[in-house]
Write a protein that holds these residues in place. Structure first.
Motif, short mmCIF file in Angstrom:
data_model
loop_
_atom_site.label_atom_id
_atom_site.label_comp_id
_atom_site.label_asym_id
_atom_site.label_seq_id
_atom_site.Cartn_x
_atom_site.Cartn_y
_atom_site.Cartn_z
N MET A 1 0.84 -1.19 0.00
CA MET A 1 0.00 0.00 0.00
C MET A 1 0.88 1.26 0.00
O MET A 1 1.76 1.41 0.84
N THR A 2 0.65 2.12 -0.97
CA THR A 2 1.42 3.36 -1.07
C THR A 2 1.00 4.33 0.04
O THR A 2 -0.18 4.58 0.23
N GLU A 3 1.97 4.87 0.74
CA GLU A 3 1.68 5.81 1.82
C GLU A 3 2.08 7.22 1.40
O GLU A 3 3.22 7.45 0.96
N LEU A 4 1.16 8.16 1.53
CA LEU A 4 1.40 9.57 1.20
C LEU A 4 1.82 10.31 2.46
O LEU A 4 1.16 10.23 3.50
N ILE A 5 2.93 11.05 2.35
CA ILE A 5 3.46 11.77 3.51
C ILE A 5 3.71 13.23 3.12
O ILE A 5 4.42 13.51 2.16
N HIS A 6 3.10 14.14 3.87
CA HIS A 6 3.29 15.57 3.64
C HIS A 6 4.30 16.17 4.62
O HIS A 6 4.99 17.14 4.27
N SER A 7 4.39 15.62 5.81
CA SER A 7 5.22 16.20 6.86
C SER A 7 6.66 15.69 6.77
O SER A 7 6.89 14.48 6.79
N ILE A 8 7.60 16.59 6.71
CA ILE A 8 9.00 16.20 6.71
C ILE A 8 9.38 15.55 8.03
O ILE A 8 10.13 14.57 8.07
N GLU A 9 8.85 16.08 9.13
CA GLU A 9 9.13 15.50 10.44
C GLU A 9 8.65 14.06 10.52
O GLU A 9 9.35 13.17 11.04
N LYS A 10 7.46 13.80 9.98
CA LYS A 10 6.93 12.44 9.96
C LYS A 10 7.81 11.53 9.11
O LYS A 10 8.09 10.39 9.48
N TRP A 11 8.25 12.04 7.94
CA TRP A 11 9.11 11.24 7.09
C TRP A 11 10.43 10.91 7.80
O TRP A 11 10.90 9.76 7.75
N GLN A 12 11.03 11.88 8.45
CA GLN A 12 12.31 11.64 9.12
C GLN A 12 12.17 10.58 10.21
O GLN A 12 13.05 9.73 10.38
N ALA A 13 11.07 10.63 10.95
CA ALA A 13 10.84 9.62 11.98
C ALA A 13 10.67 8.25 11.36
O ALA A 13 11.20 7.24 11.86
N LEU A 14 9.94 8.17 10.25
CA LEU A 14 9.74 6.91 9.55
C LEU A 14 11.04 6.38 8.98
O LEU A 14 11.33 5.17 9.05
#
Length: 254
Positions: A1-14
């Motif tokens: 499942m493709t996950e859409l991420i807008h937050s840079i902070e969320k991406w860095q944590a992931l």
């Protein structure tokens, strides 16, 4: 499942949760995806454990504000393509998050960026290199995929990665062309019927001609205005203006 991420902070944590041995394939884009992008994404998917697409219409690489305003935003369709190809993550950052410094810090290249496209589009490559550096640092990709259609851009990105010791391998991918031979580009969709005929003619000239003189003659015969026609790094490169649309292309000289 493709996950859409807008937050840079969320991406860095992931990103911190990825296994160290997982390879990450990355395709940076400005969206409005076409089959040329699909070819890059497919390769990123095949060659890596994790695949990442970024979609960000980068304001700092547009020297014409109208060009930025007219650039198509097609996020819904882009996500459909990413999902169909099985891409794991799509990053769509907000400009204020990607430029918390308000673009005070920039990447300047002093040689290649002043040739060809750099002559007609001052500041374009500074904006491009700056945002690509930011994205490479965020994604920490094993491999990043760029098309040879934007050949000068490709060489600049390769040079920047080497200069700053970035541990991402830059994969050059061949230009994908439509059945008419026109190099696939998001700008093609803005051509009307008459302009599309001229664009197809330009593409045929690129493939037929093996010298600057022959291509210049071809373009003049077909009333296609050109910005430059030059040979660089064993490539024939050209930029033309069709209506309000600027198109570039290049072919390797045999």
């Amino acid at each position: 499942m493709t996950e859409l991420i807008h937050s840079i902070e969320k991406w860095q944590a992931l990103r911190h949760t990825f296994h160290p041995h997982d390879s990450v394939g990355f395709v940076p884009t400005m969206g409005n995806l076409h089959q040329g992008h699909a070819s890059l994404l497919s390769l990123a998917k095949v060659q890596n454990n994790i695949s990442v697409l970024s979609i960000f219409v980068n304001p700092t690489q547009f020297n014409d504000p109208q060009d930025l305003q007219k650039y198509p935003r097609t996020l819904e369709d882009d996500l459909k393509m990413a999902t169909a190809l099985g891409i794991d993550y799509v990053i769509c950052p907000h400009a204020d998050e990607l430029y918390p410094d308000d673009y005070h810090y920039q990447v300047h290249e002093t040689t290649i960026s002043h040739l060809l496209e750099g002559v007609s589009r001052p500041g374009h490559f500074t904006g491009m290199l700056t945002v690509v550096l930011k994205l490479l640092l965020l994604v920490k990709a094993t491999r990043a995929y760029f098309g040879e259609k934007d050949y000068q851009q490709l060489q600049l990105v390769k040079g920047m990665v080497k200069a700053f010791f970035i541990e991402t391998e830059i994969i050059a991918c061949p230009t994908i062309r439509e059945t008419t031979a026109l190099a696939m580009s998001s700008r093609n969709r803005r051509l009307n019927e008459a302009e599309r005929t001229l664009a197809d003619c330009f593409a045929k000239g690129m493939l037929q001609c093996q010298s600057t003189d022959s291509l210049k003659d071809f373009l003049q015969q077909h009333n296609i205005p050109f910005d430059y026609v030059e040979i660089w790094q064993n490539r024939l490169l050209a930029a033309v203006q069709i209506g309000n649309i600027r198109l570039i292309d290049n072919v390797e000289i045999s």
